[in-house]
Design a protein around this motif. Structure first.
Motif, PDB file in Angstrom:
ATOM      1  N   ASN A 113       0.835  -1.206   0.000  1.00  0.00           N
ATOM      2  CA  ASN A 113       0.000   0.000   0.000  1.00  0.00           C
ATOM      3  C   ASN A 113       0.861   1.244   0.000  1.00  0.00           C
ATOM      4  OD1 ASN A 113      -2.329  -1.397  -0.056  1.00  0.00           O
ATOM      5  ND2 ASN A 113      -2.924  -1.027   2.079  1.00  0.00           N
ATOM      6  N   ARG A 159       2.046   1.762  -3.433  1.00  0.00           N
ATOM      7  CA  ARG A 159       1.003   2.096  -4.402  1.00  0.00           C
ATOM      8  C   ARG A 159       0.383   3.474  -4.166  1.00  0.00           C
ATOM      9  NH1 ARG A 159      -3.444  -1.246  -4.749  1.00  0.00           N
ATOM     10  NH2 ARG A 159      -3.172  -1.861  -2.594  1.00  0.00           N
ATOM     11  N   TYR A 160       0.330   3.890  -2.890  1.00  0.00           N
ATOM     12  CA  TYR A 160      -0.326   5.172  -2.616  1.00  0.00           C
ATOM     13  C   TYR A 160       0.677   6.293  -2.365  1.00  0.00           C
ATOM     14  CZ  TYR A 160      -4.378   2.214  -2.465  1.00  0.00           C
ATOM     15  OH  TYR A 160      -5.349   1.326  -2.814  1.00  0.00           O
ATOM     16  N   ASP A 194       4.692   6.176   5.134  1.00  0.00           N
ATOM     17  CA  ASP A 194       5.007   6.651   3.773  1.00  0.00           C
ATOM     18  C   ASP A 194       4.730   8.137   3.681  1.00  0.00           C
ATOM     19  OD1 ASP A 194       2.264   7.228   2.910  1.00  0.00           O
ATOM     20  OD2 ASP A 194       1.973   5.042   2.991  1.00  0.00           O
ATOM     21  N   VAL A 200      -0.220   9.849  -0.587  1.00  0.00           N
ATOM     22  CA  VAL A 200      -1.414  10.698  -0.752  1.00  0.00           C
ATOM     23  C   VAL A 200      -2.170  10.927   0.566  1.00  0.00           C
ATOM     24  CG1 VAL A 200      -1.760  10.129  -3.171  1.00  0.00           C
ATOM     25  CG2 VAL A 200      -2.825   8.704  -1.416  1.00  0.00           C
ATOM     26  N   ILE A 230      -4.763   9.733   3.906  1.00  0.00           N
ATOM     27  CA  ILE A 230      -6.173   9.303   3.991  1.00  0.00           C
ATOM     28  C   ILE A 230      -6.934  10.306   4.858  1.00  0.00           C
ATOM     29  CG2 ILE A 230      -7.715   7.386   4.654  1.00  0.00           C
ATOM     30  CD1 ILE A 230      -4.965   5.714   4.724  1.00  0.00           C
ATOM     31  N   VAL A 268     -11.061   4.063  -0.565  1.00  0.00           N
ATOM     32  CA  VAL A 268     -11.358   5.488  -0.429  1.00  0.00           C
ATOM     33  C   VAL A 268     -11.763   6.029  -1.788  1.00  0.00           C
ATOM     34  CG1 VAL A 268     -10.438   7.755   0.189  1.00  0.00           C
ATOM     35  CG2 VAL A 268      -9.736   5.728   1.461  1.00  0.00           C
ATOM     36  N   HIS A 325      -7.127   9.127  -5.361  1.00  0.00           N
ATOM     37  CA  HIS A 325      -6.003   8.528  -6.102  1.00  0.00           C
ATOM     38  C   HIS A 325      -6.550   7.684  -7.242  1.00  0.00           C
ATOM     39  CE1 HIS A 325      -7.180   4.840  -4.131  1.00  0.00           C
ATOM     40  NE2 HIS A 325      -7.137   5.473  -2.974  1.00  0.00           N
ATOM     41  N   SER A 374      -8.084  -4.104  -4.696  1.00  0.00           N
ATOM     42  CA  SER A 374      -9.212  -4.997  -4.424  1.00  0.00           C
ATOM     43  C   SER A 374     -10.009  -4.541  -3.199  1.00  0.00           C
ATOM     44  CB  SER A 374      -8.710  -6.414  -4.186  1.00  0.00           C
ATOM     45  OG  SER A 374      -7.824  -6.391  -3.071  1.00  0.00           O
ATOM     46  N   LEU A 428      -9.113  -5.346  -0.238  1.00  0.00           N
ATOM     47  CA  LEU A 428      -9.015  -6.459   0.727  1.00  0.00           C
ATOM     48  C   LEU A 428      -7.791  -6.350   1.636  1.00  0.00           C
ATOM     49  CD1 LEU A 428      -9.868  -9.581  -1.453  1.00  0.00           C
ATOM     50  CD2 LEU A 428     -11.352  -8.301   0.081  1.00  0.00           C
ATOM     51  N   LEU A 485      -6.158  -4.174   3.657  1.00  0.00           N
ATOM     52  CA  LEU A 485      -6.216  -3.769   5.069  1.00  0.00           C
ATOM     53  C   LEU A 485      -7.194  -4.628   5.870  1.00  0.00           C
ATOM     54  CD1 LEU A 485      -6.013   0.123   4.844  1.00  0.00           C
ATOM     55  CD2 LEU A 485      -4.241  -1.488   5.513  1.00  0.00           C
ATOM     56  N   ALA A 486      -8.256  -5.113   5.209  1.00  0.00           N
ATOM     57  CA  ALA A 486      -9.207  -5.987   5.915  1.00  0.00           C
ATOM     58  C   ALA A 486      -8.478  -7.246   6.376  1.00  0.00           C
ATOM     59  CB  ALA A 486     -10.369  -6.336   5.008  1.00  0.00           C
ATOM     60  N   SER A 524       1.027   8.562   5.350  1.00  0.00           N
ATOM     61  CA  SER A 524       0.291   7.718   6.295  1.00  0.00           C
ATOM     62  C   SER A 524       1.247   6.916   7.141  1.00  0.00           C
ATOM     63  CB  SER A 524      -0.604   6.720   5.547  1.00  0.00           C
ATOM     64  OG  SER A 524      -1.305   7.374   4.530  1.00  0.00           O
TER      65      SER A 524
HETATM   66  P1  ADP Z   1      -6.727  -1.584  -1.860  1.00  0.00           P
HETATM   67  O1  ADP Z   1      -5.412  -0.962  -1.617  1.00  0.00           O
HETATM   68  O2  ADP Z   1      -6.663  -2.843  -2.626  1.00  0.00           O
HETATM   69  O3  ADP Z   1      -7.740  -0.645  -2.353  1.00  0.00           O
HETATM   70  P2  ADP Z   1      -6.738  -1.859   1.017  1.00  0.00           P
HETATM   71  O4  ADP Z   1      -7.662  -2.551   1.933  1.00  0.00           O
HETATM   72  O5  ADP Z   1      -5.324  -2.226   1.099  1.00  0.00           O
HETATM   73  O6  ADP Z   1      -7.320  -2.030  -0.423  1.00  0.00           O
HETATM   74  O7  ADP Z   1      -6.856  -0.329   1.291  1.00  0.00           O
HETATM   75  C1  ADP Z   1      -8.125   0.294   1.420  1.00  0.00           C
HETATM   76  C2  ADP Z   1      -8.022   1.754   1.038  1.00  0.00           C
HETATM   77  O8  ADP Z   1      -7.237   2.449   1.993  1.00  0.00           O
HETATM   78  C3  ADP Z   1      -7.330   1.994  -0.251  1.00  0.00           C
HETATM   79  O9  ADP Z   1      -8.253   1.970  -1.321  1.00  0.00           O
HETATM   80  C4  ADP Z   1      -6.699   3.345  -0.088  1.00  0.00           C
HETATM   81  O10 ADP Z   1      -7.623   4.341  -0.457  1.00  0.00           O
HETATM   82  C5  ADP Z   1      -6.476   3.455   1.372  1.00  0.00           C
HETATM   83  N1  ADP Z   1      -5.065   3.235   1.733  1.00  0.00           N
HETATM   84  C6  ADP Z   1      -4.508   2.088   2.214  1.00  0.00           C
HETATM   85  N2  ADP Z   1      -3.178   2.248   2.462  1.00  0.00           N
HETATM   86  C7  ADP Z   1      -2.897   3.534   2.143  1.00  0.00           C
HETATM   87  C8  ADP Z   1      -1.728   4.352   2.183  1.00  0.00           C
HETATM   88  N3  ADP Z   1      -0.540   3.827   2.606  1.00  0.00           N
HETATM   89  N4  ADP Z   1      -1.802   5.615   1.766  1.00  0.00           N
HETATM   90  C9  ADP Z   1      -2.965   6.134   1.345  1.00  0.00           C
HETATM   91  N5  ADP Z   1      -4.120   5.443   1.276  1.00  0.00           N
HETATM   92  C10 ADP Z   1      -4.094   4.164   1.666  1.00  0.00           C
END
Ligand code: ADP
Length: 587
Positions: free
Chosen positions: A434, A437-438, A462, A465, A467, A482, A488, A493, A495, A497-498, A521
């Motif tokens: 994450n 990717r973010y 990190d 972007v 949250i 989000v 972003h 998926s 999934l 963080l769940a 974050s």
């Molecule tokens: P996914 O990344 O597959 O969408 P996650 O369950 O990992 O699903 O994350 C849920 C949401 O939380 C993400 O869609 C993103 O918007 C937000 N998120 C998670 N990790 C980060 C992060 N490190 N920085 C910013 N937003 C994050």
């Protein structure tokens, strides 16, 4: 909502009107009930007075009267007075025009006095008694009653003298001729006012007044000709709801009935309010149920929507790496590479994309096992720092490739925690993924492991972007992402963080987030430190079999102290769940 609220409003209005109607009907019904109670009281008094007349005056033999056996009549009158102390005066008056001689006998407390024919007409007492008797007879006729006895109240001082309480109640019984044809006179007596107050009225009232409780029973009171209260069946009477004359026995008096400290209006209003309150409560419950049902439906709809987006996101997530892998593999296969650097670059892309695929598929498989309540955990006392370092190692290549600068700060000699290496590594990898990717312009990731209170804290920070605060809780829900596009463009998926949350909670730990849009974050995993040897055996995941968001019970896990899994095989194909996709560490 309107479709429900409108009928409820109509129902409420209809109920209100019917309760208002009921209120006035209740008032009328209660009034009628009280009226009947008073009428019964009046009847009881007549019955008692008549019974008294029959018992006393009924004993005077008409034959004695006709044959003027004065002694026998006098004896009888004295006996009445003696056996019935409630009588003041007992008398017999014979005044028939059919007779040659009329006479009267009066028994007073002192003596029996006889008035013979020659004084009869001039004697004021005799004349007054006859007038009173005629009044009583007229009253009985006017009332159309067929009572044997007749009654009248009199204040006449001639008759009553000083000793007799005023007013006196007269009870008369006509004396018929020996042949039964007509009457030759009458017998009578007066009742003491004290007897009426203390015996006749209380006895007639007893058992007549009943209510749901002592306090709700009605109260009867009797007023004399001057509206003074002579008798009351209880105290605290608020007012007379109904008032009737106490005729025929005590025709100058009145009886009234009401309630203690309340009125019919107040009772009916209370009933009205209670009914309204009940309907109010029922409607409130109905509305609460409705709101709950609406909420559940909305939640359900959101979940369905999230699932749909999930499917489209996942398909895209699967398609992109596959397309890249195929493209570069084909290019390599056909030998269309200009240099060994280019070939190396293609291998790198294929490697990266296959890892991405692996993690995605692992997450999906893991999620389905968690959902089914079948995610097994193998807990062992382990050095958390070691697991985090190994996860970093696995992901290092990818991070470096994507241009990330990684900083690690791992506290040495941390106490061990009871963990499932593979699961914890997966959670850390998800956080790292994450973070990559973010992240946007600033590509910096910090990972730290340290002891904090009774926990070991793993932090992944990190500069991405970020949250919004309002989303901090929801990001841990399954499928939740989000507001895609707004914050972003990264696909996912929903999934990751769940799964992190489930894994951490199975370790009796917590996962928190500290983040703000544009400020990066920080995700923190807190795992409890192992305190004693004994706890190793007793440790079980908090809710090992629980599915995410469902209550399905799954297989219980046994704590396994054996530290078998190494960092490499944590990430490699695990055979615990029966299926998983291999992800080889990059060296
Ligand atoms: P996914 O990344 O597959 O969408 P996650 O369950 O990992 O699903 O994350 C849920 C949401 O939380 C993400 O869609 C993103 O918007 C937000 N998120 C998670 N990790 C980060 C992060 N490190 N920085 C910013 N937003 C994050």
């Amino acid at each position: 909502m309107m479709a429900v609220l409108l009928p409820i409003a109509i129902l409420l209005l209809a109920q209100y009107r019917s309760f208002a109607d009921l209120e006035s009907k209740t008032r009328a019904a209660v009034q009628e009930d009280l009226r009947q109670t008073l009428q019964s009281l009046s009847r009881r008094i007549v019955e008692r007075a008549e019974a008294l007349a029959a018992e006393t005056l009924g004993g005077i033999d008409p034959a004695d009267v006709e044959q003027e056996r004065f002694d026998r009549i006098a004896d009888r009158l004295s006996a009445i007075r003696q056996s019935h102390p409630e009588t003041d005066l007992a008398f017999v008056v014979i005044h028939c025009s059919c007779r040659e001689k009329n006479f009267a006998l009066f028994a007073t407390p002192e003596a029996v006095r006889r008035i013979d024919h020659d004084q009869f007409k001039r004697n004021p007492v005799v004349q007054t008694v006859i007038e009173t008797y005629e009044n009583a007879a007229l009253l009985r006729a006017a009332a159309g009653s067929n009572h044997k006895a007749m009654f009248e109240q009199s204040h006449c001082p001639v008759l009553l003298g000083e000793k007799i309480e005023s007013p006196s109640v007269f009870v008369f019984a006509p004396i018929s001729k020996a042949d039964g044809k007509g009457y030759i006179g009458f017998a009578g007596m007066t009742l003491k006012a004290r007897y009426i107050r203390e015996q006749l009225l209380p006895q007639a009232t007893s058992g007549l007044l009943s209510g749901a409780g002592a306090d709700s029973a009605p109260i009867v009171s009797v007023l004399d000709e001057n509206d003074r209260e002579v008798y009351s069946s209880g105290s605290g009477l608020s007012r007379h709801e109904i008032r009737l004359p106490l005729s025929p026995v005590l025709r100058q008096w009145k009886m009234g009935i009401g309630y203690r400290n309340t009125t019919i209006e107040a009772l009916a209003r209370g009933q009205f309010r209670q009914n309204l309150l009940l309907v109010g409560v029922a409607i409130a419950l109905l509305l609460t149920g409705l709101i709950l049902a609406l909420r559940a439906t909305t939640r359900e709809m959101k979940l369905v929507e999230a699932k749909t987006t999930f499917v489209s996101n996942v398909s895209h997530e699967l398609k992109t790496p596959l397309a890249l892998i195929r493209l570069f593999a084909e290019t390599l296969e056909l030998g269309r590479v200009r240099s060994s650097e280019e070939a190396h670059e293609y291998y790198r892309i294929i490697n990266r994309e296959s890892r991405r695929l692996t993690r995605l598929i692992n997450n999906i498989l893991d999620f389905s096992r968690i959902e089914a309540g079948r995610r097994p955990y193998q807990f062992a006392e382990t050095d958390v720092a070691e697991v985090v370092s190994e996860a970093l190692q696995i992901y290092e290549y990818q991070m470096a490739n994507a241009g990330f600068e990684t900083r690690t700060d791992i506290q040495p000699e941390l106490p061990p925690a009871l963990i499932d290496r593979e699961a914890l590594a997966q959670a850390v990898l998800n956080l790292l993924d994450n973070a990559v990717r973010y992240s946007d312009q600033v590509k910096r990731i910090e990972v730290s492991v340290c002891a904090r209170g009774g926990d070991i804290a793993i932090e992944v920070t990190d500069q991405g972007v970020g949250i919004p605060r309002s989303e901090h809780q929801r990001i841990f829900e399954k499928f939740y992402r989000v507001g895609a596009g707004l914050v972003h463009n990264t696909r996912g998926s929903g999934l990751g963080l769940a799964i992190v949350k489930h894994i951490v909670e199975a370790h009796r730990g917590r996962v928190t987030v500290d983040s703000a849009p544009g400020k990066g974050s920080r995700f923190t995993i807190l795992l409890p430190i192992v305190r004693s040897e004994a706890s190793v055996a007793s440790h079980e995941p908090l809710n090992p079999g629980a599915a995410m968001g469902t209550s399905a019970a799954g297989a219980a896990n046994t704590a396994n102290a054996a530290n078998t899994a190494s960092a490499a095989n944590t990430a490699s194909a695990a055979n615990t769940g029966g299926y998983s996709v291999a992800e080889n560490p990059h060296h």
